[in-house]
Every structure is written in structure tokens, then in C-alpha cells.
Design an enzyme around this catalytic site. Structure first.
Site, PDB file in Angstrom:
ATOM      1  CE  LYS A   1     -23.362   5.867  -2.441  1.00  0.00           C
ATOM      2  NZ  LYS A   1     -22.550   4.699  -2.111  1.00  0.00           N
TER       3      LYS A   1
ATOM      4  NE  ARG B   1     -26.966   3.053   3.519  1.00  0.00           N
ATOM      5  CZ  ARG B   1     -27.049   4.323   3.887  1.00  0.00           C
ATOM      6  NH1 ARG B   1     -27.666   4.643   5.006  1.00  0.00           N
ATOM      7  NH2 ARG B   1     -26.511   5.262   3.139  1.00  0.00           N
TER       8      ARG B   1
ATOM      9  CE  LYS C   1     -22.840   4.584   4.296  1.00  0.00           C
ATOM     10  NZ  LYS C   1     -22.568   3.565   3.260  1.00  0.00           N
TER      11      LYS C   1
ATOM     12  CE  LYS D   1     -25.984   4.312  -4.730  1.00  0.00           C
ATOM     13  NZ  LYS D   1     -24.958   3.502  -4.142  1.00  0.00           N
TER      14      LYS D   1
ATOM     15  CB  SER E   1     -32.189  -0.870  -3.033  1.00  0.00           C
ATOM     16  OG  SER E   1     -31.776   0.100  -2.082  1.00  0.00           O
TER      17      SER E   1
HETATM   18  C1  PBG Z   1     -21.934   1.276  -0.715  1.00  0.00           C
HETATM   19  C2  PBG Z   1     -23.099   1.334  -1.638  1.00  0.00           C
HETATM   20  C3  PBG Z   1     -24.420   1.664  -1.326  1.00  0.00           C
HETATM   21  C4  PBG Z   1     -25.174   1.447  -2.480  1.00  0.00           C
HETATM   22  C5  PBG Z   1     -24.282   1.032  -3.475  1.00  0.00           C
HETATM   23  N1  PBG Z   1     -23.004   0.986  -2.951  1.00  0.00           N
HETATM   24  C6  PBG Z   1     -25.041   2.044  -0.029  1.00  0.00           C
HETATM   25  C7  PBG Z   1     -24.613   3.268   0.629  1.00  0.00           C
HETATM   26  O1  PBG Z   1     -23.926   4.128   0.088  1.00  0.00           O
HETATM   27  O2  PBG Z   1     -24.962   3.380   1.811  1.00  0.00           O
HETATM   28  C8  PBG Z   1     -26.662   1.605  -2.578  1.00  0.00           C
HETATM   29  C9  PBG Z   1     -27.321   0.971  -3.757  1.00  0.00           C
HETATM   30  C10 PBG Z   1     -28.802   0.794  -3.650  1.00  0.00           C
HETATM   31  O3  PBG Z   1     -29.489   1.311  -2.743  1.00  0.00           O
HETATM   32  O4  PBG Z   1     -29.350   0.103  -4.520  1.00  0.00           O
HETATM   33  N2  PBG Z   1     -20.998   2.249  -0.757  1.00  0.00           N
END
Ligand code: PBG
Length: 333
Positions: A194, A204, A221, A252, A278
Site C-alpha cells: 500500500k 478520505r 502517512k 494499492k 478512489s
Molecule cells: C484506510 C484506507 C484508505 C483507503 C482504504 N483504506 C485511505 C488511506 O489509507 O488514507 C483508500 C481507498 C481509496 O482511495 O479508494 N486505511
């Protein structure tokens, strides 16, 4: 000329026969945003055709997806600001509406497959996936909270637990917490690679879950999500998750990371999933809205490319539209 590659492309029937990659609705996972309450269906402005749902409005939506052959869903809760705290206790509280929604869906549609999200960010007043102390995201202290969340989710009926937090050692920790609580059949889909990506914005926004802006809280992050420049590191993460007992692994985002999907699929004998996140969906939807791209051709081509790269499973906000087009026979041509 002995060899004429065009012969294989001469008709719709030959193209269908010789096509190397098919993507079926069953291989897609539809992300759904939840809100506590009644009669809520609020569209997410940056993700057209995606909504925040209350359970009463969500059940018919799930039914219509199941009728289209779309059987897997990943659920994300929007949490009232008042319920958030530094230690994310609502994440595993008996009152957590997220757990109740899961229970209700499984009771109504036992044939559905529900995937959870394990991370502190929806519940954490700092907006981070782990505990925050003195400007740092704590790793080992976060693990027991993730373990409690995972056990509460398994108890609520989730088929697959989805740790998205990127803490070190969490797959092993969650696996043993689940087993000790008697949930050895509950699977783990690990967010293995990720990346600290710019493409999570609409998510978010949809959940109001961005890191909180303050001097002693990191605004990004990057100390736990991966550097977009790195590929070898994805193999290292994958080896750990594999050995720690992940049932399948996810990359991801998806489109900018097709090389990562490919390399994990080549090197591991468990399924690889990809999260078409997203921001990636929003880009395509925006271009289509402007008339710059044609949705019905650009969207399936996009999903197919992720599949061809090596993702057996794709999480995408276009899942329902794809399943609808599949049913109407518009995908294979
Ligand atoms: C939370 C999480 C996130 C997403 C999925 N789980 C956001 C992040 O890590 O800040 C993002 C998914 C998306 O953008 O479709 N841990």
C-alpha cells in the site's frame, strides 16, 4: 506472408475465442461507504454513482448487486466526530454500527462475501492508521487494537478481514488473535503493498478520515505507507505477509502500480488483488463527464488492464457499472 496476426482479429467471434483475459463480475469487489442512521443515500461528489448508505437503503442495493453476479463487498464506515478518540476504542466497541451493519447484511444475504477494513483511521481522532504519540505513529502498541478490531469484525460475520494499516507484523498478530478467538476460518486479505499515494483523496473526503492538521501530528502517512518509488520493497512486504499467513495479497493503488501487481503475481502462489482506488476512478469519471473519454469503453479497458497485469481480484468503485454492462452483453466485443 506465413504469419498474419490480423487473422486472429478478423471477427467478433474469433476475437472472443482467442481473447487471453476475461474479467467476470464475480472477480470484482464493490467498496461501500456506510453512515449510521436511517434513509441515507448521499452521493459522494468526487465519486459519481457512489454513496454513503444507511443500512435500510443499503440492503436493496446489495440485493441488486447480487442479482448482477457481484457478490463481494468491502465496507468502510463514516464515524461521527464525537465517537473518535486517540485510541480508536469505538473500532471494537459492541455499539459500533459498522459491526451491526455487517451482521444484518450477512443475516439477509448469507451468500454475500463481506470484507472489512482494519485500521485506526476512521475511529482515531488524529486521523492516522496507528496510534499517535509525540508526533510518531506507534507500531507495536497499535497491534493489539488492530487485533481487537479484527476479532470483533469476525464475530460480526465478516468473511475476510482487510488490514489496511501497514503496521509491521500485523498479519501475524491478527491471524493469531483470530485463531485464539476461534475464527480460524476467517480469511485475511492483506494490503501488502500500500503506497503513500496522492490518489486516496476522494476516499478520505467521503469518510472525513484524512490525517488531522496539527503541529504534532504528521500530515501524511509516509512513515508507514510505501514510497511510490519502490518495487523491491514490495517483494519484501509480500514475503512477510505470505509467511505471516495472508490468504491473499493486495496492491494499492492499481493503475500506477501495474508493475508491482505483475511482480507479486509472478513470485507468489496466492491470489493477488488490486485496489483501483478512489482517485483513479474519479479521474476517469471526470474525463467521461467532460465528454473527453467514453465511459463504456474506457472503464472496461481499464479494469481489464489491471486484471491482465496479474490481479485476479479487483476492488473498484465501477464494480456495479461493470456488472451491469456484463449482464447487458456489452463487455466482450
Ligand atoms: C484506510 C484506507 C484508505 C483507503 C482504504 N483504506 C485511505 C488511506 O489509507 O488514507 C483508500 C481507498 C481509496 O482511495 O479508494 N486505511
Amino acid at each position: 506472408m506465413n504469419i498474419r496476426p490480423r487473422r486472429n482479429r478478423k471477427s467478433k467471434a474469433t476475437r472472443a475465442l482467442l481473447r487471453e483475459t476475461y474479467l467476470m463480475p464475480e472477480q470484482l469487489v464493490y467498496p461501500l461507504f456506510l453512515e449510521d442512521g436511517f434513509n441515507i443515500k448521499t452521493e459522494i461528489s468526487s465519486l459519481p454513482n457512489n454513496f454513503r448508505w444507511s443500512i435500510d437503503r443499503l440492503l436493496p442495493e446489495i440485493e441488486s448487486c447480487l442479482e448482477l453476479g457481484l457478490k463481494s463487498f468491502i465496507l468502510f464506515p463514516a464515524i461521527d466526530q464525537k465517537l473518535k478518540n486517540k485510541t480508536a476504542t469505538y473500532g471494537y466497541s459492541d455499539d459500533n454500527y459498522y459491526l451491526k451493519v455487517c451482521h444484518k447484511i450477512k443475516e439477509t444475504f448469507p451468500e454475500s462475501c463481506l470484507i472489512s477494513d482494519v485500521a485506526l483511521d476512521p475511529y482515531n481522532s488524529d486521523g492516522h492508521d496507528g496510534l499517535v504519540q509525540n508526533g510518531k505513529i506507534l507500531n507495536d502498541e497499535t497491534l493489539p487494537i488492530l487485533g481487537k478490531m479484527a476479532v470483533a469484525q469476525a464475530q460480526a460475520g465478516f468473511d475476510i478481514i482487510g488490514p489496511s494499516d501497514m503496521m509491521d507484523g500485523r498479519v501475524a498478530f491478527i491471524r493469531s488473535a483470530l485463531d485464539q478467538a476461534g475464527y480460524s476460518e476467517t480469511s485475511i486479505m492483506s494490503y501488502t503493498a500500500k503506497y503513500a499515494s496522492a490518489f486516496y483523496g476522494p476516499f478520505r473526503h467521503a469518510l472525513d478520515s484524512a490525517p488531522v492538521e496539527s503541529e504534532d501530528i504528521p500530515s501524511d502517512k509516509k512513515t508507514y505507507q510505501m514510497d511510490p518509488a519502490n518495487k523491491k520493497e514490495a517483494l519484501r512486504e509480500a514475503l512477510l505477509d505470505y509467511e505471516e499467513g495472508a490468504d491473499f495479497m493486495m496492491v494499492k493503488p492499481a493503475l500506477n502500480y501495474l508493475d508491482i501487481i505483475h511482480v507479486l503475481n509472478e513470485n507468489f502462489d496466492i491470489p493477488i488483488a488490486a485496489y483501483h482506488v478512489s482517485g483513479e476512478c474519479a479521474m476517469l469519471a471526470a474525463a467521461c463527464k467532460n465528454g473527453w473519454l467514453d465511459f463504456e469503453t474506457a472503464m472496461p479497458e481499464t479494469l481489464l488492464s489491471i486484471h491482465r497485469a496479474g490481479a485476479q481480484i479487483i476492488l473498484t468503485y465501477f464494480a456495479k457499472e461493470y456488472a451491469q454492462m456484463w449482464k447487458e452483453g456489452k463487455i466482450v466485443s
